[in-house]
Design a protein around this motif. Structure first.
Motif, short mmCIF file in Angstrom:
data_model
loop_
_atom_site.label_atom_id
_atom_site.label_comp_id
_atom_site.label_asym_id
_atom_site.label_seq_id
_atom_site.Cartn_x
_atom_site.Cartn_y
_atom_site.Cartn_z
N ALA A 66 2.90 1.35 0.79
CA ALA A 66 3.68 0.94 -0.38
C ALA A 66 5.15 1.22 -0.13
N ARG A 67 5.98 0.68 -0.99
CA ARG A 67 7.42 0.92 -0.90
C ARG A 67 7.89 1.68 -2.14
N ASP A 68 8.65 2.73 -1.90
CA ASP A 68 9.25 3.51 -2.99
C ASP A 68 10.38 2.69 -3.57
N LYS A 74 9.20 3.43 2.88
CA LYS A 74 7.77 3.13 2.87
C LYS A 74 6.98 4.43 2.75
N VAL A 75 5.88 4.38 1.99
CA VAL A 75 5.04 5.55 1.78
C VAL A 75 3.58 5.15 1.91
N ALA A 76 2.73 6.16 2.02
CA ALA A 76 1.28 5.93 1.96
C ALA A 76 0.79 6.40 0.59
N ALA A 125 1.22 10.27 -3.27
CA ALA A 125 2.18 9.54 -2.45
C ALA A 125 2.64 10.45 -1.32
N MET A 126 2.48 9.97 -0.11
CA MET A 126 2.80 10.81 1.05
C MET A 126 3.49 10.00 2.14
N GLU A 127 3.89 10.71 3.17
CA GLU A 127 4.56 10.09 4.31
C GLU A 127 3.67 9.03 4.95
#
Length: 802
Positions: A66-68, A74-76, A125-127
């Motif tokens: 996903a995109r913040d 970009k994030v997972a 939400a993580m790296e």
């Protein structure tokens, strides 16, 4: 837990605007509009994050890229699945995972940014790690090269160490929970099963782990600590290095699993592609008993770094701080412990056996049946003389296998004979040494080391109290061959008899196998100068094999400096060289192993270069898309500022971006030319009027107000008088007619001809920008007659902006 309240969720079709009920659909579902038939994804917004793609599905959750929307990164997004989102215990565990991972700040542990709830589901939400997991890498490539795995292992242990510093054990270390980023670095994920420890230990209330990697104490619901994670990591590395799991059973019975885990074969037994140093480290990490594993991450790291240093420099690692333990829970016999006494035997026997082995004399036919590898001494029907003949026959069979290149068959024959209770001590040592030599020639270094250990163990169990001279020499040689340190030439260069020649050859093979080619070369060359009065056939064989190893060394020497191709074409040329060398090798073991490692490294480099090129293409595409977007935004802002006569802002907006199309480039260049001249006019006007006042009518751009007193100028605009007060009128708010009238009053007598033309050019540009195009054209025609260079600039400018 109570059910979530039923809510109706709707989304508009992106194509036709049709309202669709998406209440029952999971996030990021591809739906077809019932009205226009177009496909689109729905439920793409998770909190402040916009889903880009699905990354993976696990037992408890789904993972999306996903995109913040706030920070643009970009994030997972790890989203708890629907069933578990209604389970209080799983929600608590999910939140615990986020909190636990957030405790750890380390480059080898994936970072957690936030937690939240969307669509009645909990998410983390993580790296986002751009790369494959270790498991995916294993699926694509099979066995992975040991130097890469050693480097990754060090990074993983560093990450686990950071977690342990926070009082955590991971409890689910496996290849799928290690991600490899685009730079090749490891990052640990999924602390969903992690436990906070008390005094470094913890006990789980349920078993939830992967059978291949789960440590025995977890299956027994006993206390777990960092050594449990060390076991699981060791098993994962075992899988990556060998290309196969530690065992193949599909059973879920803890009793059966525990039984299997006591008898997992050593890594060196299942693959010959891994150095004995790394094999011993992995074996120790996987010891069945936690007390036999590494007792701290520092100890584990020290061992791995010694191996890494060996791969880089060829310097041997030191002995492990504790003996490597087998996974049967037993200690292996250390060579240094073999300080034993054995019975004196007749030296003539071993000489006779050697003679029989290397000559063509056919042994006398024996009536008693020969049982290869059996125990004929226990048969009272076989006398001592017949036994000697049987032993000689067995030696000839082993020797035949050896000269035919059937090295592992020779290894097995020699070893069985050495373990036969009928043979004397010296024969046991001699055949044991030959067994190890055969295994090294066959490329099975672990079998060679096992044979040496087995012989020393048998002698230790024999109970003999005295050693013959031959026993002592062979025993000392075996202990030296089992060590990790290099064998100096002076220890094996005294060639007094055939036994010394055999020990020298075995030492050369050991040095070669451990990658110390320079030492091995010296030993092989020394052997080629050896002479003997007895076993001439044996010496010739050793010299023949030495020539083979020296030929391989000559073939591989140009390649051992390594490879650093910059392009795929260069890498493929390197690969051709390696494969050509491999096809011409004369020996087994280390030489083919090195070429295989080089082949893997080059293939990995090719993939890396291709991936880098692909990323560059994608980045170029993304950059272009961004450039188009930024240019459109800047141009829009510039046009708005032009209407407001804010020429300084126009310059600022256009200078911070680049135009994309040729037309836009020409337009940008021309507008910058005009606005920079207008800004220069402001500057020259402020300098000319600084500190000067006069009765002069100053009009505003909107025509609503006139000022009759001019008090001077500043860089920001004109100073005018208003009811005995001073007021600053910004340049953009000034009527262009006032600017033209001002310049009729400003003296330019003192200026040079070029400076006068420059001032006229500035005024022409300003006039055109402020909408007085007829005056601008007239002034341009006049100045063009005096300045041909201006004429060219003005013509190009007008073509671009009109």
């Amino acid at each position: 837990m109570e059910d979530f309240p039923l809510e109706v969720e709707v989304e508009d079709c992106s194509s036709c605007g049709e309202v669709m009920d998406v209440s029952a659909l999971p996030p990021y579902t591809n739906v077809q509009c019932p009205s226009c038939g177009e496909h689109s994804h729905v439920k793409c917004q998770i909190g402040a994050y916009s889903i880009i793609s699905r990354q993976g599905v696990g037992g408890m959750s789904l993972v999306f890229a996903a995109r913040d929307q706030t920070l643009g990164r970009k994030v997972a997004i790890k989203l708890l699945n629907e069933d578990y989102s209604r389970d209080t215990k799983r929600i608590e565990e999910f939140e615990k995972e986020a909190k636990i991972t957030a405790l750890i700040s380390h480059p080898n542990v994936v970072r957690v940014y936030t937690v939240g709830q969307a669509f009645n589901r909990y998410y983390i939400a993580m790296e986002l790690v751009d790369g494959d997991s270790l498991e995916q890498l294993m699926q694509k490539q099979g066995k992975l090269c040991e130097d890469m795995i050693t480097r990754l292992a060090i990074e993983i242990v560093e990450g686990l160490k950071a977690a342990h510093t926070e009082g955590l054990i991971h409890r689910d270390m496996k290849p799928g929970n290690v991600l490899i980023d685009s730079n090749g670095h490891a990052k640990i994920v999924d602390f969903g099963l992690a436990l906070m420890t008390s005094g470094g230990k913890a006990i789980a209330d349920e078993i939830w782990a992967t059978p291949y990697y789960v440590p025995p104490e977890t299956l027994q619901l006993r206390e777990e600590d960092l050594r449990s994670d060390i076991y699981a990591l060791g098993a994962s590395l075992y899988h990556a290095l060998s290309g196969m799991a530690p065992f193949t059973t599909e059973t879920r019975s803890t009793t059966e699993l525990l039984k299997i885990k006591t008898d997992v074969p050593r890594l060196g037994k299942v693959t010959s592609d891994v150095s004995p140093f790394l094999s011993e480290v992995i074996d120790k990490a996987m010891a069945f008993d936690a007390d036999d594993r590494f007792q701290s991450y520092e100890e584990f790291l020290a061992a791995l770094r010694q191996v890494e240093m060996y791969f880089r420099t060829g310097n041997e690692p030191e002995e492990l701080s504790e003996p490597t333990k087998s996974r049967r829970g037993q200690r292996q016999l250390k060579s240094s412990s073999v300080l034993i006494a054995v019975a004196v035997v007749v030296t003539a026997l071993i000489i006779g056996v050697v003679t029989l082995m290397t000559t063509d004399t056919t042994p006398e036919k024996v009536k008693t049946p020969v049982v290869v590898g059996g125990e004929p001494a226990e048969d009272p029907g076989i006398d001592e003389e017949a036994m000697h003949v049987l032993i000689a026959a067995e030696l000839r069979i082993a020797q035949t296998f050896l000269t035919q290149g059937k090295y592992m068959s020779a290894h097995e024959r020699y070893l069985k004979l050495a373990k036969n209770k009928a043979v004397e001590s010296e024969t046991m040592y001699w055949t044991g040494m030959r067994s190890a030599i055969s295994a090294w020639l066959g490329g099975e270094s672990q079998n060679a080391r096992d044979a040496l250990r087995e012989i020393l163990k048998l002698q230790a169990q024999s109970g003999r109290e005295e050693l013959s001279t031959v026993d002592k020499k062979l025993q000392k040689a075996m202990v030296r061959l089992l060590g990790l340190k290099s064998i100096p030439l002076e220890q094996v260069s005294q060639l007094n008899d055939d036994l010394d020649i055999m020990i020298l050859f075995a030492s050369a093979l050991k040095e070669w196998d451990q990658g110390r080619w320079q030492n091995a070369e010296i030993l092989f060359l020394t052997l080629k100068q050896a002479k003997t009065d007895s076993d001439q056939a044996g010496l010739e064989y050793y010299k023949q094999m030495s020539d083979a190893y020296l030929a391989d060394l000559k073939l591989l020497s140009p390649l051992k400096e390594g490879f650093d191709p910059k392009t795929v074409e260069q890498a493929k040329e390197d690969l051709v060289d390696v494969l050509s060398a491999r096809n011409n090798l004369k020996t087994k073991g280390r030489a083919p192993f090195n070429t295989l490692q080089w082949q893997r490294q080059i293939n990995a480099k090719i993939k890396h270069i291709e991936a880098k090129q692909q990323r560059a293409i994608l980045e170029s595409k993304e950059q272009r898309e961004n450039a188009v977007k930024y240019w459109a935004m800047a141009k829009s802002n510039a046009l708005r500022a032009l209407k407001q006569h804010d020429f300084e802002r126009v310059v600022k907006e256009l200078k911070k971006v680049k135009a994309i199309s040729e037309d836009d480039k020409a337009w940008r260049s021309s507008i910058l030319y005009l606005t920079e001249n207008a800004v220069a006019l402001y500057k020259s006007t402020s300098v000319a009027l600084e500190g000067k006042s006069a009765d002069f009518v100053v009009k505003r751009l909107d025509g609503m107000v006139e000022y009759e007193k001019l008090l001077g100028a500043k860089p920001e605009g004109l100073l005018v008088g208003v009811e005995d007060r001073e007021k600053l009128l910004a340049w953009r708010d000034l009527s262009p007619y006032t600017m033209i009238d001002l310049h009729k009053k400003i003296s330019i007598v003192q200026l040079s001809e070029d400076e006068k033309n420059q001032r006229r050019e500035q005024l022409i540009a300003y006039t055109w920008l402020t909408g007085l195009e007829a005056k601008a054209r007239s002034g341009a025609e006049s100045l063009a007659d005096a300045s041909p260079t201006f004429s060219k600039r003005w013509k190009a400018c007008m073509e671009a902006v009109n």
